[in-house]
Design an enzyme around this catalytic site. Structure first.
Site, PDB file in Angstrom:
ATOM      1  N   LYS A  35     -30.635 -47.229  70.174  1.00  0.00           N
ATOM      2  CA  LYS A  35     -31.985 -47.347  70.740  1.00  0.00           C
ATOM      3  C   LYS A  35     -32.439 -46.006  71.299  1.00  0.00           C
ATOM      4  O   LYS A  35     -33.594 -45.609  71.120  1.00  0.00           O
ATOM      5  CB  LYS A  35     -31.964 -48.409  71.841  1.00  0.00           C
ATOM      6  CG  LYS A  35     -33.141 -48.368  72.783  1.00  0.00           C
ATOM      7  CD  LYS A  35     -32.967 -49.373  73.903  1.00  0.00           C
ATOM      8  CE  LYS A  35     -33.923 -49.127  75.061  1.00  0.00           C
ATOM      9  NZ  LYS A  35     -33.677 -47.886  75.812  1.00  0.00           N
ATOM     10  N   ASN A  36     -31.529 -45.300  71.994  1.00  0.00           N
ATOM     11  CA  ASN A  36     -31.919 -44.068  72.673  1.00  0.00           C
ATOM     12  C   ASN A  36     -32.091 -42.878  71.736  1.00  0.00           C
ATOM     13  O   ASN A  36     -32.438 -41.793  72.177  1.00  0.00           O
ATOM     14  CB  ASN A  36     -30.912 -43.731  73.779  1.00  0.00           C
ATOM     15  CG  ASN A  36     -31.081 -44.661  74.977  1.00  0.00           C
ATOM     16  OD1 ASN A  36     -31.969 -45.517  74.986  1.00  0.00           O
ATOM     17  ND2 ASN A  36     -30.229 -44.505  75.971  1.00  0.00           N
ATOM     18  N   CYS A 131     -36.869 -49.532  82.565  1.00  0.00           N
ATOM     19  CA  CYS A 131     -36.068 -50.450  83.372  1.00  0.00           C
ATOM     20  C   CYS A 131     -36.337 -50.282  84.863  1.00  0.00           C
ATOM     21  O   CYS A 131     -36.735 -49.220  85.315  1.00  0.00           O
ATOM     22  CB  CYS A 131     -34.594 -50.231  83.071  1.00  0.00           C
ATOM     23  SG  CYS A 131     -34.139 -50.908  81.481  1.00  0.00           S
ATOM     24  N   ARG A 136     -37.738 -43.346  88.825  1.00  0.00           N
ATOM     25  CA  ARG A 136     -37.892 -42.786  87.478  1.00  0.00           C
ATOM     26  C   ARG A 136     -39.146 -41.923  87.336  1.00  0.00           C
ATOM     27  O   ARG A 136     -40.042 -42.221  86.541  1.00  0.00           O
ATOM     28  CB  ARG A 136     -37.842 -43.895  86.426  1.00  0.00           C
ATOM     29  CG  ARG A 136     -36.523 -44.644  86.482  1.00  0.00           C
ATOM     30  CD  ARG A 136     -36.273 -45.469  85.271  1.00  0.00           C
ATOM     31  NE  ARG A 136     -35.832 -44.692  84.128  1.00  0.00           N
ATOM     32  CZ  ARG A 136     -35.466 -45.226  82.969  1.00  0.00           C
ATOM     33  NH1 ARG A 136     -35.508 -46.517  82.797  1.00  0.00           N
ATOM     34  NH2 ARG A 136     -35.063 -44.470  81.982  1.00  0.00           N
ATOM     35  N   ASP A 325     -25.382 -46.303  81.606  1.00  0.00           N
ATOM     36  CA  ASP A 325     -25.665 -47.600  80.969  1.00  0.00           C
ATOM     37  C   ASP A 325     -24.386 -48.399  80.671  1.00  0.00           C
ATOM     38  O   ASP A 325     -24.471 -49.555  80.274  1.00  0.00           O
ATOM     39  CB  ASP A 325     -26.440 -47.396  79.656  1.00  0.00           C
ATOM     40  CG  ASP A 325     -27.724 -46.637  79.870  1.00  0.00           C
ATOM     41  OD1 ASP A 325     -28.799 -47.211  79.692  1.00  0.00           O
ATOM     42  OD2 ASP A 325     -27.647 -45.443  80.234  1.00  0.00           O
ATOM     43  N   ARG A 430     -37.908 -61.180  77.456  1.00  0.00           N
ATOM     44  CA  ARG A 430     -38.649 -60.070  78.075  1.00  0.00           C
ATOM     45  C   ARG A 430     -37.800 -58.794  78.139  1.00  0.00           C
ATOM     46  O   ARG A 430     -38.313 -57.694  77.921  1.00  0.00           O
ATOM     47  CB  ARG A 430     -39.066 -60.497  79.481  1.00  0.00           C
ATOM     48  CG  ARG A 430     -39.874 -59.490  80.255  1.00  0.00           C
ATOM     49  CD  ARG A 430     -40.410 -60.164  81.515  1.00  0.00           C
ATOM     50  NE  ARG A 430     -40.553 -59.230  82.599  1.00  0.00           N
ATOM     51  CZ  ARG A 430     -41.641 -58.507  82.814  1.00  0.00           C
ATOM     52  NH1 ARG A 430     -42.665 -58.605  82.018  1.00  0.00           N
ATOM     53  NH2 ARG A 430     -41.706 -57.690  83.843  1.00  0.00           N
TER      54      ARG A 430
HETATM   55  C1  UD1 Z   1     -32.339 -42.022  79.210  1.00  0.00           C
HETATM   56  C2  UD1 Z   1     -31.935 -43.306  78.543  1.00  0.00           C
HETATM   57  C3  UD1 Z   1     -31.300 -44.270  79.538  1.00  0.00           C
HETATM   58  C4  UD1 Z   1     -30.168 -43.601  80.282  1.00  0.00           C
HETATM   59  C5  UD1 Z   1     -30.622 -42.263  80.879  1.00  0.00           C
HETATM   60  C6  UD1 Z   1     -29.471 -41.486  81.492  1.00  0.00           C
HETATM   61  C7  UD1 Z   1     -33.546 -43.513  76.767  1.00  0.00           C
HETATM   62  C8  UD1 Z   1     -34.699 -44.250  76.199  1.00  0.00           C
HETATM   63  N1  UD1 Z   1     -33.098 -43.931  77.963  1.00  0.00           N
HETATM   64  O1  UD1 Z   1     -33.369 -42.348  80.161  1.00  0.00           O
HETATM   65  O2  UD1 Z   1     -30.790 -45.399  78.802  1.00  0.00           O
HETATM   66  O3  UD1 Z   1     -29.744 -44.431  81.342  1.00  0.00           O
HETATM   67  O4  UD1 Z   1     -31.209 -41.441  79.863  1.00  0.00           O
HETATM   68  O5  UD1 Z   1     -28.462 -41.304  80.556  1.00  0.00           O
HETATM   69  O6  UD1 Z   1     -33.006 -42.604  76.164  1.00  0.00           O
HETATM   70  N2  UD1 Z   1     -35.531 -37.614  86.587  1.00  0.00           N
HETATM   71  C9  UD1 Z   1     -36.404 -37.003  87.467  1.00  0.00           C
HETATM   72  N3  UD1 Z   1     -37.566 -36.475  86.971  1.00  0.00           N
HETATM   73  C10 UD1 Z   1     -37.894 -36.530  85.645  1.00  0.00           C
HETATM   74  C11 UD1 Z   1     -36.987 -37.150  84.742  1.00  0.00           C
HETATM   75  C12 UD1 Z   1     -35.819 -37.692  85.258  1.00  0.00           C
HETATM   76  O7  UD1 Z   1     -36.137 -36.927  88.666  1.00  0.00           O
HETATM   77  O8  UD1 Z   1     -38.966 -36.040  85.256  1.00  0.00           O
HETATM   78  C13 UD1 Z   1     -34.282 -38.225  87.106  1.00  0.00           C
HETATM   79  C14 UD1 Z   1     -34.295 -39.756  86.967  1.00  0.00           C
HETATM   80  O9  UD1 Z   1     -34.998 -40.371  88.001  1.00  0.00           O
HETATM   81  C15 UD1 Z   1     -32.814 -40.075  86.975  1.00  0.00           C
HETATM   82  C16 UD1 Z   1     -32.209 -38.859  86.255  1.00  0.00           C
HETATM   83  O10 UD1 Z   1     -33.178 -37.819  86.310  1.00  0.00           O
HETATM   84  O11 UD1 Z   1     -32.332 -40.110  88.285  1.00  0.00           O
HETATM   85  C17 UD1 Z   1     -31.831 -39.126  84.823  1.00  0.00           C
HETATM   86  O12 UD1 Z   1     -32.952 -39.594  84.104  1.00  0.00           O
HETATM   87  P1  UD1 Z   1     -33.141 -39.272  82.564  1.00  0.00           P
HETATM   88  O13 UD1 Z   1     -31.882 -38.661  82.032  1.00  0.00           O
HETATM   89  O14 UD1 Z   1     -34.393 -38.531  82.364  1.00  0.00           O
HETATM   90  O15 UD1 Z   1     -33.306 -40.717  81.955  1.00  0.00           O
HETATM   91  P2  UD1 Z   1     -34.253 -41.193  80.789  1.00  0.00           P
HETATM   92  O16 UD1 Z   1     -34.416 -40.108  79.782  1.00  0.00           O
HETATM   93  O17 UD1 Z   1     -35.461 -41.817  81.350  1.00  0.00           O
END
Ligand code: UD1
Length: 458
Positions: A35-36, A131, A136, A325, A430
């Site tokens: 998915k990711n 989620c 986030r 995850d 959902r």
């Molecule tokens: C992706 C994955 C998710 C996984 C996560 C971490 C997808 C669709 N989802 O989510 O399954 O749990 O990586 O491996 O690929 N953060 C900030 N500012 C930002 C972006 C992120 O502070 O602009 C923080 C987030 O709040 C979190 C951390 O960075 O604490 C990691 O987030 P991130 O790696 O960006 O997760 P996603 O890409 O959203």
């Protein structure tokens, strides 16, 4: 309010799975593309001047959402079995209303910014979903895009972006190795003018697979040591043909389910290289596994050895650490280990909400705001309950459960399957269908005793 911070809706009477627990899961499941990766690979197709073909695409809601977003932007998208054809030769701007249909359903729209700015000179991004596991924010994304030269305007509808002077390569260091922000930089830098150097980048296997896709399209991307990625911008990219890497999150979920229910599951498609950290933890708990590395038919068989499970002290981290995850299904398995386990969550500040439901089922889990059992992290001393102590083994009993988010939801299913008695799990349509393909058919194939309110179990 986006669904990231929304209180989960109360389940409807249709959106419920009835689970008669206490039966070991036995048999085989197949995992398809991650998915990711798949959703990001679909976004990458927007950058091409010719069609792309993506294989091993799972039938999940996130794929439908990105399909919808690509189509409103003029991309012709066709699914044939698990092969997706995407023709972006007639990309066009879409109206705010048609894009906003997808508001709150996924976080992927934010990744369309760079590709749309390159192809159309402007982009509109709806409010995001995803989620319910913490704030986030998207500050890293927007900060990087601004540095590339994008003008970002937020209004009540969502976020409007333009690039009046084009996009130019940057030197940028992420505060934290965010997966999404790394992908944002990659998808923008590949066609920006000049070279981009990204420091403190995420290097998850899904990101490396995305880099492989971009390279096939004509990009020049060097992955250096110490989380440094260098991207040399090119003027044009073409389409790609690619088989998505298998879903290591789904694979680990089935592995944990095998352990928690004292069963044995062969996960066809699971790959050892992407799961090494998980496999180490699985073995430390006392789980058994065997790798079959046949390139087409292979996978990993995971089973409960019949002896007591052992407690562990572990923490989640960015790759190559233990994936966040993987945390929730592992915690369910740890409720069955003999002693005190510690799980320190360092990636998200609020990823233990689901444990209150496990406690109602008889699990003995306490949450702490201290960084327990590992390296001090960003969430320490900030009142985030991000460490869990799990005392096992606990006899789980059935309960009515409301799923709060995708990964926690699957853990609820695992707990209900491990528990004595009949549970009702609300919110499966959902949440679970966002990331788990055919999960009901797979559960039935493994011998789970499940039913919908209107159906009878065989
Ligand atoms: C992706 C994955 C998710 C996984 C996560 C971490 C997808 C669709 N989802 O989510 O399954 O749990 O990586 O491996 O690929 N953060 C900030 N500012 C930002 C972006 C992120 O502070 O602009 C923080 C987030 O709040 C979190 C951390 O960075 O604490 C990691 O987030 P991130 O790696 O960006 O997760 P996603 O890409 O959203």
């Amino acid at each position: 309010m986006s669904s990231t911070d929304a209180t989960p809706e109360t389940g409807t009477s249709d959106d419920v799975l009835i689970i008669h627990g206490g039966t070991p899961l036995e048999g085989e499941v197949t995992v398809r593309g991650a998915k990711n990766l798949v959703s990001k690979a679909m976004v990458a197709a927007l950058l091409g001047t010719s069609p792309s073909v993506l294989r091993s695409v799972p039938a999940i809601r996130d794929v439908e959402v990105v399909t919808g977003l690509l189509r409103v932007h003029g991309v012709d998208v066709e699914l044939d079995g698990d092969t997706l054809y995407m023709d972006p030769t007639s990309v066009e701007s879409a109206g705010v209303e048609e894009i906003n249909v997808h508001a709150g359903t996924s976080r992927i729209p934010i990744l369309l910014c760079g590709p749309l700015l390159h192809r159309l000179g402007r982009a509109f991004i709806p409010d995001l979903g995803g989620c319910n596991i913490g704030g986030r924010p998207i500050d890293f994304h927007l900060d990087a895009l601004r540095k590339f030269g994008a003008v970002v305007d937020k209004d009540a509808d969502g976020t409007h972006l333009s690039a009046p002077n084009g996009l130019h390569g940057i030197r940028y260091e992420l505060e934290f190795p965010s997966v999404g922000a790394t992908e944002q930089v990659l998808l923008t830098a590949v066609m920006a003018k000049g070279t981009t150097e990204l420091r403190n980048a995420a290097i998850e296997p899904e990101i490396i697979d995305l880099i492989c896709i971009l390279q096939k399209m004509g990009a020049i991307i060097k992955v250096h040591t110490n989380r440094v990625i260098e991207i040399v911008g090119v003027d044009e990219l073409k389409g790609y043909r690619h088989r998505a890497l298998p879903d290591r999150i789904e694979a680990a979920s089935w592995a944990s389910a095998a352990l928690a229910t004292e069963g044995s599951v062969f996960v066809r498609g699971a790959q050892q290289t992407d799961m090494m950290t998980f496999l180490n933890v699985f073995r430390s708990i006392g789980g058994a596994y065997e790798v079959d590395d046949d390139p087409t038919e292979g996978g990993i068989r995971f089973w409960h050895p019949g002896t007591a499970l052992k407690p562990v002290a572990i923490e989640t981290d960015v790759h190559p650490g233990l994936m966040t995850d993987w945390q929730q299904p592992l915690v369910v398995a740890l409720t069955q280990a003999d002693g005190l386990s510690i799980m320190h969550e360092t990636v998200y500040e609020n990823r233990f909400g689901y444990t209150s439901e496990l406690r109602r089922m008889g699990a003995n889990i306490e949450l702490y705001s201290d960084c327990l059992g590992g390296t001090p992290c960003r969430w320490g001393r900030r009142n985030f309950l991000h460490s869990a102590v799990i005392a096992g083994p606990s006899k789980l009993h059935a309960a009515d459960l409301q799923i709060p988010d995708l990964r926690a939801g699957f853990s609820h299913l695992i707990a209900a399957m491990a528990a004595e008695g009949t549970s009702r799990v609300y919110g499966v349509d959902r949440y679970i269908t966002r990331g788990y393909e055919n999960f009901e058919a797979k559960l039935l194939g493994l011998g789970a005793k499940i039913e919908r309110p209107s159906t009878k179990i065989a």
